[in-house]
Enzyme design. Structure first.
Site, PDB file in Angstrom:
ATOM      1  N   CYS A  81       1.036  -1.117   0.049  1.00 41.53           N
ATOM      2  CA  CYS A  81       0.015   0.035   0.008  1.00 41.53           C
ATOM      3  C   CYS A  81       0.761   1.159   0.083  1.00 41.53           C
ATOM      4  CB  CYS A  81      -1.109   0.079   1.281  1.00 41.53           C
ATOM      5  SG  CYS A  81      -0.386   0.153   2.858  1.00 41.53           S
ATOM      6  N   HIS A 118      -1.912   1.125   7.098  1.00 38.16           N
ATOM      7  CA  HIS A 118      -2.697   1.005   5.717  1.00 38.16           C
ATOM      8  C   HIS A 118      -2.715   2.458   5.240  1.00 38.16           C
ATOM      9  CE1 HIS A 118      -4.682  -0.313   2.322  1.00 38.16           C
ATOM     10  NE2 HIS A 118      -5.663   0.614   2.364  1.00 38.16           N
ATOM     11  N   ASP A 135      -8.591   4.335  -2.324  1.00 30.73           N
ATOM     12  CA  ASP A 135      -7.822   3.111  -1.521  1.00 30.73           C
ATOM     13  C   ASP A 135      -7.385   2.393  -2.878  1.00 30.73           C
ATOM     14  OD1 ASP A 135      -6.748   1.305  -0.175  1.00 30.73           O
ATOM     15  OD2 ASP A 135      -8.668   0.676   0.781  1.00 30.73           O
TER      16      ASP A 135
END
Length: 283
Positions: A81, A118, A135
């Site tokens: 991520c 994250h 995201d």
């Protein structure tokens, strides 16, 4: 949250924008609009896979823009991520978007508190009270931004997501859910506290080196095409579809390299592949 960041926060001026857009197959207008944001998110999430090869092999993983650009763009590799968001955020900044980095806790219906490791971004537009959550580094979409609003829902390429806002003592707690075979799954939770690249470097160091991090114990790779979500966890290959179906297959170690290249679009060099195959405990 700050309404506007310093233009140098994500080093967008150092990004080879044309190379990045070519890497994700993006064409068309480059104006800072919601439509462009959606097309960028879909192109990014369906073009650059998720992978933790460096962490699994104990190889240092710098996430400064130059290093990330070299790996994900020039060498056409994947990342986790932090790498995805550093690259995506620099592109958005370069194109004139107003972005804010945030951190989330991966929950997946966890029964205990997990670390905030994250990365995601929030995007705002002038004269628009709304904000949009992007995201791009989770590995399973979404392929479009979701409005940052309590009860907001998104259906993208058949996959379903929703946001929920819960009052908190210091800051409201947000939860992102994804719908699958078992119904709605609590995917991650976050608060709206601005994060900077230096914050992500701290989180990346934990994820990539701490012995309790799942990313240092085994190979974990994902590829999201929109129509399918492929996941390789050690030697277990799973394929998910928007209707909730999942197929699962065990892969012999000797077939890992071919699977990575043909299904996940990740071509390992001979030394990396040999090192992974020499470490069965990481599988």
């Amino acid at each position: 949250m700050e309404a506007k960041q310093d233009v140098s926060v994500w080093q967008g001026e150092e990004l080879d924008l044309d190379a990045y857009l070519d890497r994700i197959g993006f064409s068309g207008p480059r104006d800072a609009t919601l439509d462009t944001l959606g097309r960028l998110q879909r192109a990014h999430t369906t073009s650059i896979p998720f992978e933790n090869v460096h962490a699994a092999l104990g190889i240092p993983l710098p996430i400064d823009l130059a290093s990330v650009q070299d790996r994900l763009v020039r060498r056409r590799r994947g990342g986790y991520c932090y790498e995805h968001v550093v690259l995506f955020a620099s592109a958005l900044e370069r194109l004139g978007f107003d972005i804010t980095g945030i951190s989330a806790r991966i929950t997946l219906d966890a029964t205990k508190i997990t670390p905030a490791t994250h990365a995601m971004v929030v995007v705002r537009f002038p004269d628009d009270p709304r904000a949009w959550l992007c995201d791009v580094g989770f590995g399973s979409g979404p392929t479009a931004p979701i409005e940052l609003a309590d009860g907001a829902t998104l259906q993208a390429d058949g996959w379903r997501y929703r946001l929920e806002r819960r009052p908190g003592a210091l800051a409201d707690d947000w939860r992102l859910y994804q719908y699958g075979a078992d119904g709605w799954t609590d995917r991650n939770t976050f608060v709206l506290v601005q994060q900077y690249p230096i914050d992500y470097r701290m989180g990346s160091h934990y994820i990539g080196t701490h012995p309790r991090s799942p990313f240092v114990t085994r190979l974990f790779v994902q590829r999201f095409t929109g129509a399918e979500h492929h996941q390789l966890d050690g030697t277990t290959w799973r394929t998910f579809t928007p209707d909730g179906m999942c197929t699962e297959k065990e892969i012999e170690p000797a077939g890992i390299g071919t699977l990575l290249a043909e299904t996940f679009d990740i071509v390992l060099d001979a030394d990396e592949l040999a090192a992974l195959l020499r470490e069965p405990e990481r599988q």
